[in-house]
Design a protein around this motif. Sequence first.
Motif, PDB file in Angstrom:
ATOM      1  N   LEU A  39      20.060 -12.840  22.818  1.00 39.60           N
ATOM      2  CA  LEU A  39      19.356 -12.131  21.753  1.00 39.60           C
ATOM      3  C   LEU A  39      18.999 -10.696  22.110  1.00 39.60           C
ATOM      4  CD1 LEU A  39      17.071 -14.902  20.252  1.00 39.60           C
ATOM      5  CD2 LEU A  39      19.129 -13.882  19.272  1.00 39.60           C
ATOM      6  N   ALA A  40      18.702 -10.404  23.374  1.00 38.89           N
ATOM      7  CA  ALA A  40      18.420  -9.016  23.750  1.00 38.89           C
ATOM      8  C   ALA A  40      19.650  -8.145  23.510  1.00 38.89           C
ATOM      9  CB  ALA A  40      17.979  -8.931  25.213  1.00 38.89           C
ATOM     10  N   GLN A  45      22.614  -4.233  19.759  1.00 36.28           N
ATOM     11  CA  GLN A  45      23.733  -3.776  18.922  1.00 36.28           C
ATOM     12  C   GLN A  45      23.254  -3.294  17.557  1.00 36.28           C
ATOM     13  OE1 GLN A  45      26.403  -3.647  20.881  1.00 36.28           O
ATOM     14  NE2 GLN A  45      24.990  -4.712  22.269  1.00 36.28           N
ATOM     15  N   LEU A  46      22.120  -3.816  17.089  1.00 35.99           N
ATOM     16  CA  LEU A  46      21.621  -3.482  15.752  1.00 35.99           C
ATOM     17  C   LEU A  46      20.524  -2.431  15.756  1.00 35.99           C
ATOM     18  CD1 LEU A  46      21.466  -7.131  14.377  1.00 35.99           C
ATOM     19  CD2 LEU A  46      23.238  -5.436  13.934  1.00 35.99           C
ATOM     20  N   PHE A 203       9.943   2.830  27.031  1.00 34.45           N
ATOM     21  CA  PHE A 203      10.268   2.017  25.858  1.00 34.45           C
ATOM     22  C   PHE A 203      11.703   2.361  25.467  1.00 34.45           C
ATOM     23  CE2 PHE A 203       8.367  -0.794  22.821  1.00 34.45           C
ATOM     24  CZ  PHE A 203       9.170  -0.692  21.697  1.00 34.45           C
ATOM     25  N   ARG A 204      12.657   1.624  26.050  1.00 38.13           N
ATOM     26  CA  ARG A 204      14.061   1.971  25.879  1.00 38.13           C
ATOM     27  C   ARG A 204      14.622   1.428  24.572  1.00 38.13           C
ATOM     28  NH1 ARG A 204      16.167   1.065  32.152  1.00 38.13           N
ATOM     29  NH2 ARG A 204      14.980   2.812  33.027  1.00 38.13           N
ATOM     30  N   GLY A 205      15.834   1.865  24.270  1.00 43.25           N
ATOM     31  CA  GLY A 205      16.463   1.462  23.024  1.00 43.25           C
ATOM     32  C   GLY A 205      16.389   2.571  21.990  1.00 43.25           C
ATOM     33  N   ASP A 285      21.748  -0.982  27.219  1.00 47.87           N
ATOM     34  CA  ASP A 285      22.528  -1.636  28.273  1.00 47.87           C
ATOM     35  C   ASP A 285      22.102  -3.088  28.478  1.00 47.87           C
ATOM     36  OD1 ASP A 285      23.983   0.714  28.864  1.00 47.87           O
ATOM     37  OD2 ASP A 285      22.357   1.451  30.123  1.00 47.87           O
ATOM     38  N   ALA A 286      21.410  -3.670  27.518  1.00 48.86           N
ATOM     39  CA  ALA A 286      20.970  -5.068  27.635  1.00 48.86           C
ATOM     40  C   ALA A 286      22.169  -5.975  27.904  1.00 48.86           C
ATOM     41  CB  ALA A 286      20.261  -5.499  26.355  1.00 48.86           C
ATOM     42  N   PRO A 287      22.049  -6.903  28.870  1.00 47.74           N
ATOM     43  CA  PRO A 287      23.182  -7.769  29.228  1.00 47.74           C
ATOM     44  C   PRO A 287      23.451  -8.827  28.166  1.00 47.74           C
ATOM     45  CG  PRO A 287      21.236  -8.415  30.438  1.00 47.74           C
ATOM     46  CD  PRO A 287      20.865  -7.168  29.694  1.00 47.74           C
ATOM     47  N   GLY A 288      24.684  -9.332  28.137  1.00 49.77           N
ATOM     48  CA  GLY A 288      25.042 -10.368  27.182  1.00 49.77           C
ATOM     49  C   GLY A 288      24.282 -11.653  27.396  1.00 49.77           C
TER      50      GLY A 288
END
Length: 462
Positions: A39-40, A45-46, A203-205, A285-288
């Motif tokens: 979910l991360a 992606q969104l 606070f990334r993203g 860069d959140a992992p799958g």
Amino acid sequence: MDKRMGNDVEGGEHERQGTVWTATAHIVAAVIGSGVLALAWTVAQLGWVIGPLVLLAFSCVTYYTSTLLANCYRFPDPITGTVNREYIEAVRRYLGPTNVFFCGCAQYVNLWGTLVGYTITASTSMIAVKRSNCFHLNGHGARCEASGSTFMVVFGLFQLVLSQLPSLENITWLSIVAVATSFGYSFISLGLCAGKWASHGEFRGTLLGATGGSPSGKAFNVLLALGNMAFAYTFADVLIEIQDTLKSPPPENKTMKKATFYGLGLTTVFYLLLSCIGYAAFGNDAPGNILTGFGFYEPFWLVDIANICVIVHLIGAYQVYAQPIFARFESFISCQWPEAKFIHATYYVRVPFTEFRSLSFTLSKLVLRTVFIMFTTLVAMMLPFFNAVLGLIGALGFWPLSVYFPVSMHIAQEKMRRGERRWLLLQCMSFFCLLISVAASIGSVQDIVHNLKLAAPFKTVY
């Protein structure tokens, strides 16, 4: 006497003793699975705006259609009607035989696909345990390789043993253990992400999410993310089977609606916390797979505990999805060959130190369940792609099982007229969900094709 309340009358040997809490346990065991670990990456992606909103939207749609499906457990009246013990049986009674084939294909392909996904996820967690200990002992520069295929075989052997246990209502303990472990790895994953976030204090993203490298890459990743979200809420294909474990009074549909509210409510809280904090920690860069997709191996023992919890949870959740397949197939061959000793001759084995004084089995049950699990493991070894497989399973099962059939049966149950306002609203929701399923399928297939070009089946090494 009210005949519908007599479990022995309707159940025969199928005595139902489930409650709202056992049903909630089954639901959480079925819903919180490998999907939570992706979910991360999905929210990444969104982006910050669309990601959490889409996650909530999936939760609301799933809950609403699940309440419609719970009302279809009995026919024609949801309180006093005749029991439908399987999803496909409800479809046959409400929608007629023409819809049965489509429903059967959708349900059992989705159930089986989920088992493939669980096998892949369990093996990656086993690999993560081995690698984290290797890195801890030898340093992060060590060559710590592990075979994914080997661990898939190990997971399959566990399922061979558990597949010989009695049916779903008699293995509630397995779902309770699965729920406890799902809470365990959810909290640990949340803590690890919070620790990562606190370590850098940023606070990334971004509002629009990861770029994907190119416009086409971004588009396919968004579609794959939708499939992962759909998979994260998959449980409609076992809802009727779970409801069939409930005792009455109170009426089963009322108990099931409460269990669905509690189960989906708990999972949605976990999903939002883990996905948002994970995205804040890792950004685009959140992992799958939040537990195995990055080099965060300290404290190694905590990561090990989390991955062991994943493995134990998936061992139990696998059976929640596998038992309906076993029941349907064994019922079919039993009707086809009513005199065959291979199918009907029952043998008993004493099992000490368990709640079962003896386990009963037939040779057909032993052989066919073994072949089925071996085939499932084989397919998982050929397609060991975590995000892509989960996305495809979610995309294929979401619209027909979670939306189309529950909506269609509700329309038939309420005798809605074509063109009236409620009918139009329900059909619009169903059509919109169909578009999402088609789009997510395209993204997942594209990712599988891309991965197949880079990987060799049966030789996956991490």
